[in-house]
Write a protein that holds these residues in place. Structure first.
Motif, mmCIF file in Angstrom:
data_model
loop_
_atom_site.group_PDB
_atom_site.id
_atom_site.type_symbol
_atom_site.label_atom_id
_atom_site.label_comp_id
_atom_site.label_asym_id
_atom_site.label_seq_id
_atom_site.Cartn_x
_atom_site.Cartn_y
_atom_site.Cartn_z
ATOM 1 N N ARG A 4 0.868 -1.238 0.054
ATOM 2 C CA ARG A 4 0.039 -0.048 0.039
ATOM 3 C C ARG A 4 0.881 1.116 -0.084
ATOM 4 N NH1 ARG A 4 -1.884 3.136 4.212
ATOM 5 N NH2 ARG A 4 -1.059 1.440 5.862
ATOM 6 N N ALA A 5 0.818 1.945 -0.982
ATOM 7 C CA ALA A 5 1.250 3.319 -1.169
ATOM 8 C C ALA A 5 0.453 4.368 -0.263
ATOM 9 C CB ALA A 5 1.722 3.768 -2.514
ATOM 10 N N VAL A 6 1.188 5.311 0.300
ATOM 11 C CA VAL A 6 0.820 6.377 0.890
ATOM 12 C C VAL A 6 1.376 7.528 0.316
ATOM 13 C CG1 VAL A 6 0.310 7.689 3.272
ATOM 14 C CG2 VAL A 6 0.680 5.051 3.151
ATOM 15 N N PRO A 7 0.918 8.134 -0.590
ATOM 16 C CA PRO A 7 1.338 9.445 -1.586
ATOM 17 C C PRO A 7 1.774 10.510 -0.501
ATOM 18 C CG PRO A 7 -0.917 8.711 -2.327
ATOM 19 C CD PRO A 7 -0.651 7.997 -1.056
ATOM 20 N N GLU A 19 6.285 -7.179 8.573
ATOM 21 C CA GLU A 19 5.639 -5.721 7.872
ATOM 22 C C GLU A 19 6.907 -5.134 7.599
ATOM 23 O OE1 GLU A 19 2.499 -2.967 9.130
ATOM 24 O OE2 GLU A 19 4.386 -2.358 9.951
ATOM 25 N N VAL A 20 7.208 -4.500 6.296
ATOM 26 C CA VAL A 20 8.130 -3.554 5.957
ATOM 27 C C VAL A 20 7.560 -2.200 5.766
ATOM 28 C CG1 VAL A 20 9.916 -3.012 4.529
ATOM 29 C CG2 VAL A 20 9.531 -5.571 5.234
ATOM 30 N N ARG A 21 7.936 -1.105 6.330
ATOM 31 C CA ARG A 21 7.514 0.140 6.177
ATOM 32 C C ARG A 21 8.733 0.958 5.488
ATOM 33 N NH1 ARG A 21 3.043 2.694 8.097
ATOM 34 N NH2 ARG A 21 1.740 0.946 9.213
ATOM 35 N N ALA A 22 8.766 1.906 4.356
ATOM 36 C CA ALA A 22 9.735 2.504 4.051
ATOM 37 C C ALA A 22 9.188 3.946 3.576
ATOM 38 C CB ALA A 22 10.500 1.985 2.654
ATOM 39 N N GLY A 23 9.688 5.041 3.956
ATOM 40 C CA GLY A 23 9.267 6.123 3.564
ATOM 41 C C GLY A 23 10.016 7.642 4.352
ATOM 42 N N ASN A 24 9.343 8.635 4.527
ATOM 43 C CA ASN A 24 9.883 9.659 5.238
ATOM 44 C C ASN A 24 9.944 9.555 6.714
ATOM 45 O OD1 ASN A 24 7.279 10.594 5.907
ATOM 46 N ND2 ASN A 24 7.366 12.024 4.285
ATOM 47 N N LEU A 54 15.158 7.372 2.391
ATOM 48 C CA LEU A 54 14.008 6.566 2.669
ATOM 49 C C LEU A 54 14.294 5.630 4.051
ATOM 50 C CD1 LEU A 54 13.316 4.843 -0.867
ATOM 51 C CD2 LEU A 54 11.885 6.794 0.361
ATOM 52 N N PHE A 55 13.484 5.933 4.872
ATOM 53 C CA PHE A 55 13.756 5.399 6.397
ATOM 54 C C PHE A 55 13.004 3.981 6.226
ATOM 55 C CE2 PHE A 55 14.418 9.715 6.957
ATOM 56 C CZ PHE A 55 15.645 9.625 7.479
ATOM 57 N N VAL A 56 13.636 2.845 6.652
ATOM 58 C CA VAL A 56 12.830 1.487 6.734
ATOM 59 C C VAL A 56 12.704 1.044 8.076
ATOM 60 C CG1 VAL A 56 13.274 -0.790 5.843
ATOM 61 C CG2 VAL A 56 14.209 1.137 4.393
ATOM 62 N N ALA A 57 11.473 0.405 8.135
ATOM 63 C CA ALA A 57 11.386 -0.421 9.468
ATOM 64 C C ALA A 57 10.693 -1.763 9.060
ATOM 65 C CB ALA A 57 9.989 0.246 10.457
ATOM 66 N N ASP A 59 8.888 -4.963 10.997
ATOM 67 C CA ASP A 59 8.013 -5.416 12.212
ATOM 68 C C ASP A 59 8.081 -4.222 13.326
ATOM 69 O OD1 ASP A 59 7.259 -7.653 11.199
ATOM 70 O OD2 ASP A 59 8.939 -8.778 11.734
ATOM 71 N N GLY A 60 7.879 -3.161 12.959
ATOM 72 C CA GLY A 60 7.899 -1.850 13.833
ATOM 73 C C GLY A 60 9.126 -1.364 14.427
ATOM 74 N N ARG A 61 10.303 -2.166 13.942
ATOM 75 C CA ARG A 61 11.502 -1.645 14.445
ATOM 76 C C ARG A 61 12.473 -0.881 13.539
ATOM 77 N NH1 ARG A 61 14.548 -5.962 17.566
ATOM 78 N NH2 ARG A 61 15.435 -4.129 18.407
ATOM 79 N N TYR A 62 13.074 0.264 13.817
ATOM 80 C CA TYR A 62 13.876 0.905 12.716
ATOM 81 C C TYR A 62 15.123 -0.059 12.217
ATOM 82 C CZ TYR A 62 16.999 4.285 10.619
ATOM 83 O OH TYR A 62 17.878 4.935 9.859
ATOM 84 N N ALA A 63 15.025 -0.189 10.851
ATOM 85 C CA ALA A 63 16.200 -0.761 10.463
ATOM 86 C C ALA A 63 17.373 -0.024 9.627
ATOM 87 C CB ALA A 63 15.517 -1.899 9.512
ATOM 88 N N GLY A 64 17.074 1.044 9.326
ATOM 89 C CA GLY A 64 18.028 1.753 8.463
ATOM 90 C C GLY A 64 17.477 2.764 7.495
ATOM 91 N N PHE A 65 18.240 3.215 6.694
ATOM 92 C CA PHE A 65 17.741 4.006 5.510
ATOM 93 C C PHE A 65 18.770 3.968 4.501
ATOM 94 C CE2 PHE A 65 20.846 7.052 7.272
ATOM 95 C CZ PHE A 65 21.397 7.829 6.266
ATOM 96 N N VAL A 66 18.059 4.285 3.187
ATOM 97 C CA VAL A 66 18.836 4.287 1.936
ATOM 98 C C VAL A 66 18.396 5.616 1.356
ATOM 99 C CG1 VAL A 66 18.712 1.818 1.514
ATOM 100 C CG2 VAL A 66 16.870 3.304 0.803
#
Length: 97
Positions: A4-7, A19-24, A54-57, A59-66
């Motif tokens: 799901r993209a969140v514009p 669950e993987v989240r990437a964004g601001n 792009l910050f990445v999490a 399972d609800g934990r910060y994993a890093g950024f690219v």
């Protein structure tokens, strides 16, 4: 799966059941993921160079950024010059850094 993209914010989906989240940073922080101040500082330094962090999490934990960037096309300068020669004012409008 379940992407799901969140514009203007980021993207969320499932990879191998996680669950993987990437964004601001605010996108992650709204879901309860804290982004370390050191990571924000490093990402800001790269943003000054025209790269978008792009910050990445996971399972609800910060994993890093690219960081990502769009390379300038070799033909861009000539295209802009040709438009200006036609009397057309050229501007670049973007929401990116």
């Amino acid at each position: 799966t379940g992407v799901r993209a969140v514009p203007g914010r980021g993207i969320v989906g499932t990879v191998d059941g996680r669950e993987v989240r990437a964004g601001n940073a605010p996108f992650l922080e709204e879901s309860g993921v804290a982004v370390a101040p050191e990571a924000l500082a490093r990402a800001s330094a790269r943003a000054v160079l025209g790269r978008t962090p792009l910050f990445v999490a996971v399972d609800g934990r910060y994993a890093g950024f690219v960081t990502v960037a769009d390379p300038e096309r070799a033909s861009s300068a000539a295209a802009v010059a040709a438009l200006r020669d036609l009397g057309i004012a050229v501007v670049l409008l973007t929401g990116e850094r």
